[in-house]
Design a protein around this motif. Sequence first.
Motif, PDB file in Angstrom:
ATOM      1  N   PHE A 133       7.081 -16.384  47.015  1.00  0.00           N
ATOM      2  CA  PHE A 133       6.168 -16.759  45.919  1.00  0.00           C
ATOM      3  C   PHE A 133       4.850 -16.013  46.053  1.00  0.00           C
ATOM      4  CE2 PHE A 133       2.689 -19.437  44.293  1.00  0.00           C
ATOM      5  CZ  PHE A 133       3.103 -19.628  42.996  1.00  0.00           C
ATOM      6  N   LYS A 134       4.315 -15.579  44.887  1.00  0.00           N
ATOM      7  CA  LYS A 134       2.998 -14.917  44.865  1.00  0.00           C
ATOM      8  C   LYS A 134       2.010 -15.819  44.139  1.00  0.00           C
ATOM      9  CE  LYS A 134       4.712 -11.193  46.670  1.00  0.00           C
ATOM     10  NZ  LYS A 134       4.666 -11.196  48.130  1.00  0.00           N
ATOM     11  N   ARG A 135       0.840 -16.010  44.760  1.00  0.00           N
ATOM     12  CA  ARG A 135      -0.146 -16.925  44.171  1.00  0.00           C
ATOM     13  C   ARG A 135      -0.751 -16.354  42.884  1.00  0.00           C
ATOM     14  NH1 ARG A 135      -5.764 -15.767  45.834  1.00  0.00           N
ATOM     15  NH2 ARG A 135      -6.216 -17.818  45.018  1.00  0.00           N
ATOM     16  N   ASP A 136      -1.167 -17.247  42.010  1.00  0.00           N
ATOM     17  CA  ASP A 136      -1.814 -16.860  40.753  1.00  0.00           C
ATOM     18  C   ASP A 136      -3.298 -17.145  40.846  1.00  0.00           C
ATOM     19  OD1 ASP A 136       0.335 -16.031  39.071  1.00  0.00           O
ATOM     20  OD2 ASP A 136       1.000 -18.113  39.020  1.00  0.00           O
ATOM     21  N   ARG A 137      -4.066 -16.370  40.098  1.00  0.00           N
ATOM     22  CA  ARG A 137      -5.490 -16.656  39.992  1.00  0.00           C
ATOM     23  C   ARG A 137      -5.821 -16.825  38.520  1.00  0.00           C
ATOM     24  NH1 ARG A 137      -9.147 -11.913  41.671  1.00  0.00           N
ATOM     25  NH2 ARG A 137      -8.900 -11.284  39.520  1.00  0.00           N
ATOM     26  N   ALA A 138      -6.630 -17.838  38.193  1.00  0.00           N
ATOM     27  CA  ALA A 138      -7.004 -18.070  36.796  1.00  0.00           C
ATOM     28  C   ALA A 138      -8.068 -17.056  36.380  1.00  0.00           C
ATOM     29  CB  ALA A 138      -7.539 -19.486  36.652  1.00  0.00           C
ATOM     30  N   ASN A 139      -7.913 -16.512  35.176  1.00  0.00           N
ATOM     31  CA  ASN A 139      -8.881 -15.551  34.642  1.00  0.00           C
ATOM     32  C   ASN A 139      -9.676 -16.183  33.520  1.00  0.00           C
ATOM     33  OD1 ASN A 139      -8.598 -13.231  36.042  1.00  0.00           O
ATOM     34  ND2 ASN A 139      -7.062 -12.331  34.690  1.00  0.00           N
ATOM     35  N   PHE A 140     -10.990 -16.028  33.564  1.00  0.00           N
ATOM     36  CA  PHE A 140     -11.823 -16.624  32.523  1.00  0.00           C
ATOM     37  C   PHE A 140     -12.512 -15.549  31.713  1.00  0.00           C
ATOM     38  CE2 PHE A 140     -11.713 -19.809  35.868  1.00  0.00           C
ATOM     39  CZ  PHE A 140     -11.324 -20.909  35.135  1.00  0.00           C
ATOM     40  N   GLU A 141     -12.810 -15.839  30.464  1.00  0.00           N
ATOM     41  CA  GLU A 141     -13.716 -14.969  29.712  1.00  0.00           C
ATOM     42  C   GLU A 141     -14.585 -15.811  28.790  1.00  0.00           C
ATOM     43  OE1 GLU A 141     -11.396 -12.136  27.504  1.00  0.00           O
ATOM     44  OE2 GLU A 141     -11.334 -13.419  25.754  1.00  0.00           O
ATOM     45  N   THR A 142     -15.753 -15.246  28.433  1.00  0.00           N
ATOM     46  CA  THR A 142     -16.664 -15.986  27.567  1.00  0.00           C
ATOM     47  C   THR A 142     -16.106 -15.971  26.150  1.00  0.00           C
ATOM     48  OG1 THR A 142     -17.906 -13.979  27.211  1.00  0.00           O
ATOM     49  CG2 THR A 142     -18.757 -15.473  28.863  1.00  0.00           C
ATOM     50  N   LEU A 143     -16.369 -17.037  25.410  1.00  0.00           N
ATOM     51  CA  LEU A 143     -15.991 -17.080  23.993  1.00  0.00           C
ATOM     52  C   LEU A 143     -17.047 -16.337  23.186  1.00  0.00           C
ATOM     53  CD1 LEU A 143     -14.793 -20.757  23.696  1.00  0.00           C
ATOM     54  CD2 LEU A 143     -13.407 -18.727  23.391  1.00  0.00           C
ATOM     55  N   ALA A 144     -16.829 -16.201  21.900  1.00  0.00           N
ATOM     56  CA  ALA A 144     -17.729 -15.451  21.036  1.00  0.00           C
ATOM     57  C   ALA A 144     -19.142 -16.023  21.081  1.00  0.00           C
ATOM     58  CB  ALA A 144     -17.212 -15.509  19.612  1.00  0.00           C
ATOM     59  N   TYR A 145     -20.106 -15.177  20.803  1.00  0.00           N
ATOM     60  CA  TYR A 145     -21.490 -15.644  20.699  1.00  0.00           C
ATOM     61  C   TYR A 145     -21.847 -15.801  19.230  1.00  0.00           C
ATOM     62  CZ  TYR A 145     -22.699 -15.084  25.571  1.00  0.00           C
ATOM     63  OH  TYR A 145     -22.782 -15.240  26.925  1.00  0.00           O
ATOM     64  N   GLN A 146     -22.739 -16.775  18.951  1.00  0.00           N
ATOM     65  CA  GLN A 146     -23.252 -16.935  17.595  1.00  0.00           C
ATOM     66  C   GLN A 146     -24.588 -16.219  17.545  1.00  0.00           C
ATOM     67  OE1 GLN A 146     -23.301 -21.270  17.922  1.00  0.00           O
ATOM     68  NE2 GLN A 146     -22.638 -21.240  15.789  1.00  0.00           N
ATOM     69  N   ALA A 147     -24.750 -15.343  16.579  1.00  0.00           N
ATOM     70  CA  ALA A 147     -26.026 -14.650  16.457  1.00  0.00           C
ATOM     71  C   ALA A 147     -26.957 -15.498  15.615  1.00  0.00           C
ATOM     72  CB  ALA A 147     -25.812 -13.296  15.801  1.00  0.00           C
ATOM     73  N   MET A 148     -28.000 -16.057  16.232  1.00  0.00           N
ATOM     74  CA  MET A 148     -28.982 -16.812  15.483  1.00  0.00           C
ATOM     75  C   MET A 148     -30.070 -15.849  15.012  1.00  0.00           C
ATOM     76  SD  MET A 148     -27.433 -19.622  16.126  1.00  0.00           S
ATOM     77  CE  MET A 148     -28.441 -20.997  15.637  1.00  0.00           C
ATOM     78  N   LEU A 149     -30.291 -14.824  15.791  1.00  0.00           N
ATOM     79  CA  LEU A 149     -31.327 -13.845  15.486  1.00  0.00           C
ATOM     80  C   LEU A 149     -30.876 -12.530  16.103  1.00  0.00           C
ATOM     81  CD1 LEU A 149     -34.254 -13.845  14.345  1.00  0.00           C
ATOM     82  CD2 LEU A 149     -35.006 -14.011  16.707  1.00  0.00           C
ATOM     83  N   THR A 150     -30.771 -11.481  15.288  1.00  0.00           N
ATOM     84  CA  THR A 150     -30.276 -10.211  15.800  1.00  0.00           C
ATOM     85  C   THR A 150     -31.435  -9.395  16.365  1.00  0.00           C
ATOM     86  OG1 THR A 150     -29.023 -10.303  13.777  1.00  0.00           O
ATOM     87  CG2 THR A 150     -28.622  -8.417  15.178  1.00  0.00           C
ATOM     88  N   PRO A 151     -31.273  -8.854  17.585  1.00  0.00           N
ATOM     89  CA  PRO A 151     -32.347  -7.991  18.071  1.00  0.00           C
ATOM     90  C   PRO A 151     -32.480  -6.786  17.140  1.00  0.00           C
ATOM     91  CG  PRO A 151     -30.495  -8.038  19.621  1.00  0.00           C
ATOM     92  CD  PRO A 151     -30.173  -8.984  18.524  1.00  0.00           C
ATOM     93  N   GLY A 152     -33.689  -6.392  16.832  1.00  0.00           N
ATOM     94  CA  GLY A 152     -33.883  -5.261  15.936  1.00  0.00           C
ATOM     95  C   GLY A 152     -34.130  -5.674  14.503  1.00  0.00           C
ATOM     96  N   ALA A 153     -33.922  -6.980  14.196  1.00  0.00           N
ATOM     97  CA  ALA A 153     -34.216  -7.466  12.848  1.00  0.00           C
ATOM     98  C   ALA A 153     -35.734  -7.539  12.679  1.00  0.00           C
ATOM     99  CB  ALA A 153     -33.589  -8.845  12.659  1.00  0.00           C
ATOM    100  N   PRO A 154     -36.251  -7.337  11.466  1.00  0.00           N
ATOM    101  CA  PRO A 154     -37.696  -7.335  11.312  1.00  0.00           C
ATOM    102  C   PRO A 154     -38.299  -8.716  11.554  1.00  0.00           C
ATOM    103  CG  PRO A 154     -36.606  -7.042   9.199  1.00  0.00           C
ATOM    104  CD  PRO A 154     -35.534  -7.034  10.222  1.00  0.00           C
ATOM    105  N   SER A 155     -39.363  -8.761  12.370  1.00  0.00           N
ATOM    106  CA  SER A 155     -40.063 -10.022  12.615  1.00  0.00           C
ATOM    107  C   SER A 155     -41.302 -10.097  11.734  1.00  0.00           C
ATOM    108  CB  SER A 155     -40.446 -10.141  14.085  1.00  0.00           C
ATOM    109  OG  SER A 155     -41.336  -9.113  14.432  1.00  0.00           O
ATOM    110  N   SER A 156     -41.804  -8.953  11.303  1.00  0.00           N
ATOM    111  CA  SER A 156     -42.894  -8.887  10.336  1.00  0.00           C
ATOM    112  C   SER A 156     -42.734  -7.545   9.637  1.00  0.00           C
ATOM    113  CB  SER A 156     -44.241  -8.973  11.044  1.00  0.00           C
ATOM    114  OG  SER A 156     -44.449  -7.785  11.779  1.00  0.00           O
TER     115      SER A 156
END
Lengths: 247, 262
Positions: free
Chosen positions: B35-58
């Motif tokens: 038998f060969k052991r298994d390792r669980a793999n994780f990844e982050t879920l999608a991000y919600q963009a509340m504010l995009t970097p580079g968007a005009p602030s003024s």
Amino acid sequence: MDRLIYTSLTALRGAQARQTATANNLANVSTPGFRAELAEAQALWLRGPQVDGRAVTSEEVIGADMRAGTVISTGRDLDIAIEGNALLGVQTPNGEEAYTKRGDLQLAESGLLTTGDGHPVLGTQGPVILPPADSLRIDREGRVWIVPQGGDPQLPQEVAKLKLASPVGSPVLKGLDGLFRVPDGGILPEDLEARVKSGALEGSNVNATLALTEMIEASRSWDVQLKMIGDARDLDAATAELMQLPQ
Amino acid sequence: MGIGALHVARTGLDAQNFRMQVIANNLANVNTTGFKRDRANFETLAYQAMLTPGAPSSSQNLYAVGFNLGTGVQMTGTARIDLPGTVSTTGNGLDVAIEGAGFFQVEMPDGRIGYTRAGNFSLSAEGTIVTPDGMPIQPQIQIPDGASAIAIAADGTVSAAVPGQAEAVALGQIETARFVNPSGLQAIGNNLLVETAASGAPQVGAAGIEGRGTLRSGALESSNVNVVEELVDMIETQRAYEVNSKMIQAADEMMRNASQNL
């Protein structure tokens, strides 16, 4: 009616966003190479004819905590821990260059080397595609050595060198896919001093104790703002009562 | 989004729950041959963009940083760790361990070929070399009636002493298969793995050549599960589960407070 409740509302929104960011950090406590998000509140002053007595707040995730995560030994050839602040170059689905700390590399059917979340790994000459090999090794400098199929195990060949980039002096932002990018689409220079350790994996850098403290803080700040709204309501009711015509 | 925090923390609980199942399976198979052991793999879920970097602030300025809220984590799969297990001597001539890369080939009841590292073979009533489940190894090797002193050589040659013949007779050769990406094989239970698009096609041939490992008879490869390592992982998983459940509690209290006081 007093507008105090709207000021408190912005703070409530802030506490919610901060709590979500903390929840995401805690959820990713086991994701390899994950970099915790940092949330921060900003006061936005409203200048007016009267005194500057009121500031609404705007809560923001200002970036990622770039401290190193714990490195654990896994014994797997394709696991690499990238030492120091160097980042591993990967390709995004639209062909851009982005960076990650994630080092659980996988070999796809086509020989393409990807990270554990499926992004092709970049070498100094573009995406790394490996020919069929009997054995594979990644050395300290990030060079990939293979023994070709049926080849002499004593004579490994260098087939690629991983792109290890230096973020020193360049702004790096975490994007929606969790990868780091240079904001205006630039690329980071190669870090010749970068070292990797194979057979080991860098974990998430989420500090559970710190995150739990932040969680309590956000909860308390939420409670305080709720109390404020309650007080504003009482004040408003009292005013309304005063203004009532005598019966 | 107080509710948001609740759902994000839930993804954390789910992922740690799956990871615990993987660890439990590793521990359950600590004595399973090959038998060969298994390792669980994780990844982050999608991000919600509340504010995009580079968007005009003024009118003159752009936001230098974004405001992205993550939505949690998910388990993407398990990675089989193909490190060799300890080889232990059993003295039984039909126990075979592969020293190096490669898998034994077994004919499954549906006609497909299964691959295994477990070499605890025995003889069927008809004299065929089979796995403990009775599946014949490929190519099939038949041991004639009355044969004794069955021996398996490092290259897989099976020989035995047959009554009436002075010298040992070669009866066949066990072939092994190796894959470009053995971690791409899919585990189907019964100690068997099957080929997938990710594993590549099997390269079949005699043991000991073209990178295939040699065979050692009278020995078995035990599982590569390290109990101490699994127990440490188990504690880590448990703690991660705990902090995520604390988060659910906190988010719940926030909402309760709001619903009672507003």
